[in-house]
Design a protein around this motif. Structure first.
Motif, short mmCIF file in Angstrom:
data_model
loop_
_atom_site.label_atom_id
_atom_site.label_comp_id
_atom_site.label_asym_id
_atom_site.label_seq_id
_atom_site.Cartn_x
_atom_site.Cartn_y
_atom_site.Cartn_z
N LEU A 1 0.82 -1.21 0.00
CA LEU A 1 0.00 0.00 0.00
C LEU A 1 0.86 1.26 0.00
CD1 LEU A 1 -2.79 1.35 0.24
CD2 LEU A 1 -2.60 1.12 2.72
N GLY A 2 1.95 1.25 0.77
CA GLY A 2 2.81 2.43 0.83
C GLY A 2 3.42 2.76 -0.52
N SER A 3 3.76 1.73 -1.28
CA SER A 3 4.32 1.96 -2.62
C SER A 3 3.31 2.62 -3.54
CB SER A 3 4.78 0.64 -3.23
OG SER A 3 5.77 0.02 -2.42
N VAL A 4 2.05 2.18 -3.46
CA VAL A 4 1.01 2.74 -4.32
C VAL A 4 0.71 4.18 -3.93
CG1 VAL A 4 -1.40 2.53 -5.03
CG2 VAL A 4 0.00 0.48 -4.76
N VAL A 5 0.53 4.44 -2.62
CA VAL A 5 0.21 5.80 -2.16
C VAL A 5 1.35 6.76 -2.47
CG1 VAL A 5 -0.32 7.23 -0.14
CG2 VAL A 5 -1.36 4.98 -0.37
N GLY A 6 2.58 6.33 -2.14
CA GLY A 6 3.73 7.19 -2.41
C GLY A 6 3.92 7.45 -3.89
N SER A 7 3.71 6.43 -4.71
CA SER A 7 3.86 6.60 -6.17
C SER A 7 2.81 7.55 -6.72
CB SER A 7 3.74 5.24 -6.86
OG SER A 7 4.76 4.36 -6.43
#
Length: 354
Positions: A299-305
């Motif tokens: 999830l962090g990768s998606v939100v940050g991206s």
């Protein structure tokens, strides 16, 4: 449309390179050895093309040009690839490519610091560039500090029905954090290379020759750094057909043709335009990562991206808006010049540009 097609092709090819290098790293090969082979293959692949294609247009090499190429090679090839490979080994291909979305923003920040870009807070374009930069920085912090729950399960793309086992290894939070910090440093290195390349393109406008020379310098630099840093692991032999083929592809396409294409796009459209296509590399890498390596997406990768990409395009919108506002001011200045009996020489140049 040529620069657009070239940059899309480059990011597709680089995404494939990252997937192959992730597989090589899992076999325990040193990062600097990979850089050495990759750059050596790139130099050998480009040398005949550079010799025959640019033999009539190539300017004479001077000490200043060689110095620029050496520094550009150290920053944009050797150190960037070395840091990226460390981050790739500690994280995943999709996560590593997500950090590359910072390259346009880092390029803009460095361009402002070195006086190559200006920010006018009184205009909408200037305020948009600052807002986009802050949004990107927020996304970068999320990528570093927040991993989140996995949104996919390992091997869910193929499952056990086809006999493919997931390649995901157990992850340690400290390795993920170190990989994030190293990737951030690597992105700043690559952004610096884009600015350097704009200078190199002016004094030595031969993409094949300059990339060939930089690859040659990078191969030497990686050997020296490997002997200094990896004193316990001085092995330079790579075994296995898949590893050899992957390095050949990474060297000839990833470090050869792709860097030639990026140098050409920097010359045609500028460093910010060239760096703006990096989000497509993450998209392509995510597809390869999920269906080939069966890595988890968090999830962090998606939100940050999402934040980084949004901020990047806010920045690009602000840059485009500011350019249009500047063009309007130049037009008004030219019209006022026509109202006078004579037109100043500066306005004459503006007329020619318009």
């Amino acid at each position: 449309m040529k620069p657009v097609v070239v940059m899309l092709s480059i990011n597709l090819a680089l995404a494939g390179v990252n997937i192959l290098l992730k597989e090589i790293l899992s076999e325990g090969i040193s990062q600097l050895v990979i850089v050495m082979y990759r750059q050596t293959i790139s130099a050998l692949f480009l040398s005949p093309i550079a010799y025959f294609w640019e033999r009539k247009t190539r300017p004479q090499l001077t000490a200043y040009i060689l110095f620029l190429l050496f520094i550009s090679s150290l920053v944009g090839l050797t150190l960037t690839l070395y840091l990226f490979l460390i981050g790739l080994q500690y994280t995943s291909a999709t996560f590593s490519c997500a950090f590359l979305n910072l390259v346009p923003v880092n390029t803009f920040i460095l361009a402002v610091l070195f006086g190559m870009e200006k920010v006018d807070m009184k205009s909408k374009g200037g305020r948009a560039k600052v807002l986009g930069t802050l949004v990107c920085i927020s996304g970068n912090l999320i990528l570093i500090l927040y991993k989140g729950m996995p949104l996919t399960s390992p091997g869910s793309a193929t499952g056990k029905t086809n006999g493919v086992h997931p390649t995901v290894q157990p992850e340690r939070p400290e390795r993920w954090l170190i990989g994030s910090l190293v990737l951030t440093a690597g992105c700043f290195m690559w952004s610096s290379w884009f600015l350097m390349q704009s200078r190199v393109g002016k004094v030595y406008p031969c993409q094949y020759s300059s990339t060939c020379i930089m690859s040659f310098f990078s191969a030497i630099q990686s050997v020296v750094l490997h002997l200094i840093i990896d004193t316990k692991n001085s092995v330079f032999v790579v075994k296995g057909k898949s590893a050899i083929l992957s390095l050949i592809y990474a060297g000839s396409v990833g470090s050869g043709l792709c860097y030639v294409g990026m140098s050409w796009c920097v010359k045609k459209k500028g460093p910010v335009f060239t760096a703006a296509f990096t989000p497509f590399m993450e998209l392509f890498a995510a597809i390869f990562d999920f269906f080939i390596l069966h890595e988890q997406i968090h999830l962090g990768s998606v939100v940050g991206s999402v934040l980084i990409i949004s901020g990047m395009y806010i920045l690009l919108w602000g840059k485009d808006r500011e350019a249009k506002e500047c063009a309007v001011k130049q037009t008004v200045s030219v019209e006022e010049g026509y109202g006078d009996s004579t037109i100043p020489s500066s306005n004459t140049n503006a007329v020619e540009q318009i």
